[in-house]
Design a protein around this motif. Structure first.
Motif, PDB file in Angstrom:
ATOM      1  N   ARG A 157       1.047  -6.015   5.189  1.00  0.00           N
ATOM      2  CA  ARG A 157       1.082  -5.213   6.412  1.00  0.00           C
ATOM      3  C   ARG A 157       2.001  -5.916   7.402  1.00  0.00           C
ATOM      4  O   ARG A 157       2.389  -7.058   7.190  1.00  0.00           O
ATOM      5  CB  ARG A 157      -0.314  -5.118   7.051  1.00  0.00           C
ATOM      6  CG  ARG A 157      -1.405  -4.560   6.157  1.00  0.00           C
ATOM      7  CD  ARG A 157      -2.755  -4.664   6.827  1.00  0.00           C
ATOM      8  NE  ARG A 157      -3.794  -3.974   6.064  1.00  0.00           N
ATOM      9  CZ  ARG A 157      -4.974  -3.639   6.561  1.00  0.00           C
ATOM     10  NH1 ARG A 157      -5.282  -3.929   7.806  1.00  0.00           N
ATOM     11  NH2 ARG A 157      -5.854  -3.010   5.812  1.00  0.00           N
ATOM     12  N   HIS A 179      -3.240  -9.396   4.132  1.00  0.00           N
ATOM     13  CA  HIS A 179      -4.661  -9.071   4.269  1.00  0.00           C
ATOM     14  C   HIS A 179      -5.350  -9.283   2.925  1.00  0.00           C
ATOM     15  O   HIS A 179      -4.914  -8.757   1.899  1.00  0.00           O
ATOM     16  CB  HIS A 179      -4.786  -7.623   4.731  1.00  0.00           C
ATOM     17  CG  HIS A 179      -6.163  -7.212   5.145  1.00  0.00           C
ATOM     18  ND1 HIS A 179      -6.961  -7.983   5.963  1.00  0.00           N
ATOM     19  CD2 HIS A 179      -6.889  -6.096   4.865  1.00  0.00           C
ATOM     20  CE1 HIS A 179      -8.114  -7.356   6.165  1.00  0.00           C
ATOM     21  NE2 HIS A 179      -8.090  -6.225   5.506  1.00  0.00           N
ATOM     22  N   GLN A 206      -2.828  -7.667   0.518  1.00  0.00           N
ATOM     23  CA  GLN A 206      -2.206  -6.401   0.888  1.00  0.00           C
ATOM     24  C   GLN A 206      -1.213  -6.689   2.010  1.00  0.00           C
ATOM     25  O   GLN A 206      -1.559  -7.335   3.003  1.00  0.00           O
ATOM     26  CB  GLN A 206      -3.266  -5.406   1.368  1.00  0.00           C
ATOM     27  CG  GLN A 206      -2.707  -4.041   1.715  1.00  0.00           C
ATOM     28  CD  GLN A 206      -3.759  -3.164   2.391  1.00  0.00           C
ATOM     29  OE1 GLN A 206      -3.888  -3.170   3.608  1.00  0.00           O
ATOM     30  NE2 GLN A 206      -4.507  -2.423   1.588  1.00  0.00           N
ATOM     31  N   LEU A 222       5.261  -0.283   4.825  1.00  0.00           N
ATOM     32  CA  LEU A 222       4.300  -1.224   5.402  1.00  0.00           C
ATOM     33  C   LEU A 222       3.660  -0.598   6.631  1.00  0.00           C
ATOM     34  O   LEU A 222       4.359  -0.107   7.524  1.00  0.00           O
ATOM     35  CB  LEU A 222       5.000  -2.528   5.809  1.00  0.00           C
ATOM     36  CG  LEU A 222       5.607  -3.351   4.669  1.00  0.00           C
ATOM     37  CD1 LEU A 222       6.466  -4.470   5.238  1.00  0.00           C
ATOM     38  CD2 LEU A 222       4.520  -3.899   3.761  1.00  0.00           C
ATOM     39  N   ASP A 266      -8.430   0.189   3.226  1.00  0.00           N
ATOM     40  CA  ASP A 266      -7.626   1.239   3.832  1.00  0.00           C
ATOM     41  C   ASP A 266      -6.541   0.564   4.667  1.00  0.00           C
ATOM     42  O   ASP A 266      -6.860  -0.182   5.607  1.00  0.00           O
ATOM     43  CB  ASP A 266      -8.526   2.112   4.713  1.00  0.00           C
ATOM     44  CG  ASP A 266      -7.772   3.201   5.464  1.00  0.00           C
ATOM     45  OD1 ASP A 266      -6.523   3.263   5.372  1.00  0.00           O
ATOM     46  OD2 ASP A 266      -8.442   3.998   6.149  1.00  0.00           O
ATOM     47  N   PRO A 267      -5.261   0.772   4.361  1.00  0.00           N
ATOM     48  CA  PRO A 267      -4.205   0.071   5.106  1.00  0.00           C
ATOM     49  C   PRO A 267      -4.117   0.476   6.571  1.00  0.00           C
ATOM     50  O   PRO A 267      -3.467  -0.202   7.360  1.00  0.00           O
ATOM     51  CB  PRO A 267      -2.926   0.445   4.352  1.00  0.00           C
ATOM     52  CG  PRO A 267      -3.256   1.673   3.592  1.00  0.00           C
ATOM     53  CD  PRO A 267      -4.724   1.623   3.293  1.00  0.00           C
ATOM     54  N   PRO A 312       0.823  -1.214   0.000  1.00  0.00           N
ATOM     55  CA  PRO A 312       0.000   0.000   0.000  1.00  0.00           C
ATOM     56  C   PRO A 312       0.853   1.258   0.000  1.00  0.00           C
ATOM     57  O   PRO A 312       1.958   1.259   0.565  1.00  0.00           O
ATOM     58  CB  PRO A 312      -0.805  -0.123   1.299  1.00  0.00           C
ATOM     59  CG  PRO A 312       0.030  -0.987   2.182  1.00  0.00           C
ATOM     60  CD  PRO A 312       0.757  -1.940   1.278  1.00  0.00           C
ATOM     61  N   TRP A 325       4.231   3.599  10.234  1.00  0.00           N
ATOM     62  CA  TRP A 325       4.548   3.164   8.873  1.00  0.00           C
ATOM     63  C   TRP A 325       6.036   2.885   8.867  1.00  0.00           C
ATOM     64  O   TRP A 325       6.835   3.703   9.338  1.00  0.00           O
ATOM     65  CB  TRP A 325       4.204   4.242   7.845  1.00  0.00           C
ATOM     66  CG  TRP A 325       2.765   4.208   7.439  1.00  0.00           C
ATOM     67  CD1 TRP A 325       1.722   4.836   8.049  1.00  0.00           C
ATOM     68  CD2 TRP A 325       2.208   3.498   6.326  1.00  0.00           C
ATOM     69  NE1 TRP A 325       0.549   4.558   7.381  1.00  0.00           N
ATOM     70  CE2 TRP A 325       0.816   3.746   6.324  1.00  0.00           C
ATOM     71  CE3 TRP A 325       2.748   2.683   5.331  1.00  0.00           C
ATOM     72  CZ2 TRP A 325      -0.043   3.207   5.366  1.00  0.00           C
ATOM     73  CZ3 TRP A 325       1.910   2.143   4.375  1.00  0.00           C
ATOM     74  CH2 TRP A 325       0.522   2.397   4.403  1.00  0.00           C
TER      75      TRP A 325
END
Length: 199
Positions: A126, A141, A124, A47, A147-148, A6, A69
């Motif tokens: 994370r 995910h 996704q 991430l 939305d991250p 993301p 992040w």
């Protein structure tokens, strides 16, 4: 499998790039590899870092909260460190540089995730931290467009524990959330509460 990284909030990336361009920030970091590197460095693979809260026996879902992040810092042909940002009242800001086993472990887990084979539309990427167990996992995910900064681990999501993993949990082995979460719940629930939940 398609692995979606993301995009980080622009202020988070800008703050890390500014820190990389600051000799003071790099020199004061407790990262010998970063300080010793000669040549340009880039911030890559952003991430979102979520922390797993409220892991309770009895079927109630845990909560997660976005705490940072994280960027891997590339110098030449390898990652030499990582940088975390944190949310402040003024928005995302650089927090600190660090190095150590989780930098290489994150890179390895991302490579492993990309080679898992084609599973649907992908995941996704994370990070999910379990502070009480000193455990960090790559969280894949299933909602790639989500939305991250939000969301809970879904039963079909995958967690890949990074090394070093807690005793009894294999590093780099992909686990569906539905399988790993009960193990974590058992380890994190005090015995008295576990007995009450089973009654």
């Amino acid at each position: 499998m398609p692995l979606h990284i993301p995009p980080a909030p622009a202020p988070a990336l800008r703050s890390v790039l500014a820190a990389l361009g600051s000799p003071t920030a790099v020199h004061e970091a407790h990262t010998p590899t970063l300080r010793a590197h000669q040549g340009p460095m880039t911030a890559e693979l952003p991430l979102p870092v979520h922390v797993l809260d409220r892991v309770i026996a009895g079927g109630r879902p845990p909560r997660t909260r976005l705490t940072a992040w994280r960027f891997l810092i590339r110098g030449g042909d390898r990652y030499v460190a990582a940088a975390d940002t944190r949310l402040t009242p003024d928005g995302w800001a650089f927090s600190h540089f660090f190095e150590g086993p989780y930098v290489a472990a994150t890179e390895r887990a991302l490579r492993q995730a990309e080679s898992l084979g084609s599973l649907g539309s992908g995941y996704q990427a994370r990070l999910l931290s379990v502070p009480e167990l000193y455990m960090l996992t790559l969280w894949l995910h299933g909602a790639v467009g989500a939305d991250p900064a939000a969301g809970l681990p879904a039963a079909a999501d995958l967690l890949i524990p990074l090394a070093p993993a807690p005793p009894g949990i294999a590093a780099y082995r992909p686990h569906p959330v539905s399988e790993l979460l009960p193990v974590l719940t058992h380890r994190l629930t005090p015995p008295a509460l576990a007995g009450e939940a089973a009654a």
